[in-house]
Write an enzyme that holds these catalytic residues in place. Structure first.
Site, short mmCIF file in Angstrom:
data_model
loop_
_atom_site.label_atom_id
_atom_site.label_comp_id
_atom_site.label_asym_id
_atom_site.label_seq_id
_atom_site.Cartn_x
_atom_site.Cartn_y
_atom_site.Cartn_z
N GLY A 74 8.45 4.90 2.40
CA GLY A 74 7.10 5.25 1.97
C GLY A 74 6.70 4.46 0.75
N ASN A 75 5.67 4.92 0.04
CA ASN A 75 5.29 4.27 -1.21
C ASN A 75 4.72 5.30 -2.17
OD1 ASN A 75 2.31 4.40 -0.76
ND2 ASN A 75 2.86 3.09 0.99
N TYR A 76 4.38 4.86 -3.38
CA TYR A 76 3.99 5.79 -4.44
C TYR A 76 2.53 6.25 -4.39
CZ TYR A 76 8.38 4.74 -6.83
OH TYR A 76 9.69 4.61 -7.16
#
Ligand code: CTP
Length: 397
Positions: free
Chosen positions: A209-211
């Site tokens: 995923g990412n932030y």
């Protein structure tokens, strides 16, 4: 048209209060959230049960809502909550109190606490309305920025004929609509906005995923709603609450986001891809959790996800397309290329080199890149950036 708008409707003691029942219905039909506050004497004309049922919220009239527990209606919160306060009908008595600041009921306390625009629809008998005191009081409100919805002429409850009857509910609703959504070219336009990260599954407990938090996309959705647009918000996993009034579609992976966008794209007027879609996903996923002792996760082979923005650019038949880019090197040059390659109308360029820009912050510093020019913006709140993006879209449609 009023989806996502919060309206405080004050009802005062006048026979025209019966028309406010229809006004509540009209505003709810238009999608607004309506909180009704009655003065004690308004309740001689209309009943709490009618107003609570139609507004879908308990009617407020007293400061104390539950004497046993001491629960009370917080007039300050009510004033802050509203986008607009409307007092309809406005009696001569409440008019006088508004001018002098007499604060002897919940409606007056809320009026004095409200920092949103206020409009009033006076309703009085012929001679009361003509009285010099009434005219002077109305002028005083006008000078303070209160919008007056002029009463109409006709037969009054007393049997006299003249000016004083409250404007009709449909007319008041129309004026409210104009005040809240103005005349934006985005009214009723179908705008699809994507937001948040995507999660690409590895096994039942792990993902790539990412932030991204979704703050930017949710702010854009709110801004588009406030211009009267018909907004679909397609969001990856986010802790944020979807703005009241959007059509909300929750997705997890890039593939799910692609399917959700594709389902509405051909029928929309604009697509704003503010989601931080993962560029890669694992080639193979596992049905069961992989043990660390096994070497199955030592190397994960990745493959490209579908580029939703590029696909949408290829399929474009009149939709306006806005993309985002996060660059660290040769920012403008890369952004211009991306705009062309993906057949976009505008690209919002974020630079990770700027302090206060990017994931998780409440601010953003962006440059809008168009086909033949750029507009650089200073560091602003994400809400302001969202408004700038929607301003730019207004000029395109
Ligand atoms: N985007 C998309 N589908 C993807 C990946 C990104 O629609 N699978 C969209 C994002 O929503 C955003 C823009 O493309 O609007 C971001 O592109 P970005 O990831 O910055 O650039 P790429 O085109 O992927 O190129 P690169 O990573 O090489 O900069």
């Amino acid at each position: 048209m009023l989806r996502g708008k919060k309206i405080l409707l004050g009802i005062t003691g006048s026979i025209a209060a019966y028309k406010s029942i229809l006004l509540v219905r009209e505003l709810i039909k238009l999608g607004a959230e309506v909180q009704v506050i009655c003065t004690p004497s308004a309740l001689d004309f209309v009943t709490p049960i009618t107003l609570s049922t139609l507004s879908k919220k308990p009617l407020l009239s007293d400061f104390v809502t539950d004497k046993k527990t001491g629960e009370w209606a917080n007039h300050v919160d009510l004033g802050k909550w509203a986008d607009l306060m409307v007092i309809a009908p406005l009696s001569a008595n409440t008019l006088g109190k508004m001018v002098t600041g007499i604060c002897d009921n919940l409606l007056m306390a809320t009026y004095l606490s409200a920092d949103c625009p206020v409009m009033v629809a006076p309703a009085m008998d012929l001679d009361m309305y003509k009285h010099i005191t009434t005219s002077e009081n109305i002028n005083a409100l006008l000078q303070r920025g209160v919008q007056i919805i002029e009463p109409g002429e006709g037969e009054l409850a007393s049997g006299l004929v003249g000016k004083g009857r409250m404007a009709e509910p449909e007319e008041i609703a129309q004026i409210i609509e104009q005040n809240l959504v103005g005349s934006s070219p985005l009214i009723a336009k179908k705008i699809v906005i994507t937001a948040g990260p995507t999660y690409e599954r590895i096994d039942p407990v792990r993902f790539i995923g990412n932030y991204s938090t979704g703050k930017m996309g949710y702010a854009i959705a709110e801004s588009a709603l406030s211009r009267g647009a018909d907004v679909t918000l397609i969001s990856g996993p986010s802790r944020l609450q979807a703005p009241e009034g959007v059509k909300f579609v929750s997705v997890e992976s890039a593939n799910e986001m692609f399917n959700a966008v594709e389902a509405v794209y051909s029928d929309c007027d604009a697509l704003i891809m503010s989601a931080a879609v993962a560029d890669f996903k694992p080639k193979n996923t596992f049905e069961s959790k992989q043990k660390k002792a096994s070497s199955s996760l030592n190397t994960i082979e990745l493959i490209d996800t579908v580029d939703i923005l590029k696909y949408s650019g290829e399929k474009k038949v009149g939709q306006k397309l806005i993309g985002f880019a996060l660059e660290t090197d040769n920012e403008l040059e890369n952004a211009r290329l991306k705009l062309q390659n993906k057949n976009l109308d505008m690209l919002v360029l974020n630079s990770l080199n700027d302090k206060g820009a990017g994931f998780g912050t409440d601010t953003n510093k962006v440059t809008f890149v168009f086909n033949n020019h750029e507009v650089m913006h200073e560091l602003k709140s994400k809400r302001e950036v969202a408004n700038d993006i929607i301003d730019a879209l207004e000029k395109m449609v």
